[in-house]
Write a protein that holds these residues in place. Structure first.
Motif, short mmCIF file in Angstrom:
data_model
loop_
_atom_site.label_atom_id
_atom_site.label_comp_id
_atom_site.label_asym_id
_atom_site.label_seq_id
_atom_site.Cartn_x
_atom_site.Cartn_y
_atom_site.Cartn_z
N ALA A 182 16.04 -18.41 -12.62
CA ALA A 182 15.50 -17.88 -11.37
C ALA A 182 16.40 -18.16 -10.17
O ALA A 182 16.12 -17.71 -9.06
CB ALA A 182 14.11 -18.46 -11.11
N GLY A 183 17.45 -18.95 -10.38
CA GLY A 183 18.33 -19.30 -9.27
C GLY A 183 17.76 -20.37 -8.36
O GLY A 183 18.17 -20.49 -7.20
N THR A 184 16.84 -21.18 -8.89
CA THR A 184 16.20 -22.22 -8.08
C THR A 184 16.42 -23.60 -8.69
O THR A 184 15.55 -24.47 -8.61
CB THR A 184 14.69 -21.94 -7.93
N TYR A 185 17.60 -23.77 -9.31
CA TYR A 185 17.98 -25.06 -9.88
C TYR A 185 19.07 -25.66 -8.99
O TYR A 185 20.02 -24.98 -8.60
CB TYR A 185 18.51 -24.87 -11.30
N TYR A 186 18.95 -26.95 -8.68
CA TYR A 186 19.89 -27.63 -7.80
C TYR A 186 20.40 -28.90 -8.48
O TYR A 186 19.62 -29.68 -9.01
CB TYR A 186 19.22 -28.00 -6.47
N SER A 187 21.70 -29.10 -8.46
CA SER A 187 22.30 -30.31 -9.00
C SER A 187 23.64 -30.51 -8.31
O SER A 187 24.08 -29.68 -7.52
CB SER A 187 22.50 -30.17 -10.53
N GLY A 188 24.29 -31.65 -8.58
CA GLY A 188 25.56 -31.93 -7.94
C GLY A 188 25.41 -32.84 -6.74
O GLY A 188 24.31 -33.30 -6.42
N ALA A 189 26.50 -33.07 -6.05
CA ALA A 189 26.52 -34.04 -4.94
C ALA A 189 25.51 -33.70 -3.85
O ALA A 189 24.97 -34.58 -3.20
CB ALA A 189 27.92 -34.12 -4.36
#
Length: 213
Positions: free
Chosen positions: A100-107
């Motif tokens: 869905a384009g609503t995944y967040y990860s990283g710095a």
């Protein structure tokens, strides 16, 4: 997989309720009657806060070790096991959020804020660890605290024209909700949760804090 939480607010730790916070599980019993709150440690209610469970009466703040009640505290940690999102649950939710384009990860997730400039669409929002690995996937305390997500949600964050977020929020770390935020669904924090409501701030659904740290 995890089963629906046993209370409107379920915390694998302590709960401290102050101000005008009102926790109420009486309005919706479609999934069965639920307690108002569950906590491993103690639950303190101060200020003009109230806690109501679907226990058949309208008296706030009652506590009992069994049966449906308003405040269920000092619950054994083992009792939380059926309600915690396991690694396979988290992986499935990640996959849906990615699609869905609503995944967040990283710095960026070490200090991520949803507000008028970074809106929250309806659906499944998954804020993962910096590394993208589930917390303690390799064993207890194997994930550094610096890898945990740190998320803030402000009152003007929902993208829906109604101003109400509808869906699930899963944070692999700590979550802070403040302001006039209105959400419907599930809020799940793998670590701790701070909620500071103002105005007509409201969460309709279930809130769970796993307190893994």
């Amino acid at each position: 997989s995890a089963t629906p939480p046993p209370a409107a607010l379920t915390v694998q730790g302590q709960i401290n309720i102050t101000g005008n916070t009102n926790i109420d599980s009486r309005d919706d019993t479609s999934c069965g009657n639920k307690d108002g709150t569950w906590s491993v440690g103690s639950t303190t209610v101060g200020g003009s806060g109230d806690v109501y469970g679907a226990d058949g009466n309208n008296t706030a703040g009652q506590s009992a070790p069994s049966g449906i009640t308003d405040v269920k505290q000092n619950v054994p940690t083992s009792a939380f096991e059926p309600f915690i999102l396991k690694n396979n649950d988290l992986d499935s939710l990640k996959a849906m959020a990615k699609a869905a384009g609503t995944y967040y990860s990283g710095a960026g997730v070490s200090s991520l804020t949803f507000n008028a400039g970074n809106l929250m669409p309806n659906g499944i929002i998954f804020v993962d660890t910096v590394s993208g690995l589930n917390v303690d996937v390799n064993g207890p305390n194997t994930t550094s605290t610096s890898d945990l997500a740190s998320v803030s949600i402000h009152g003007n964050a929902p993208a829906d024209p109604s101003g109400i977020f509808r869906g699930m929020i899963i944070v692999a770390g700590s979550l802070s909700i403040s302001g006039d935020f209105h959400g419907r669904g599930l809020v799940y924090s793998v670590n701790d949760l701070v909620y500071t409501g103002t105005g007509t701030g409201l969460i309709e659904g279930a809130v769970m804090s796993q307190n893994i740290r």
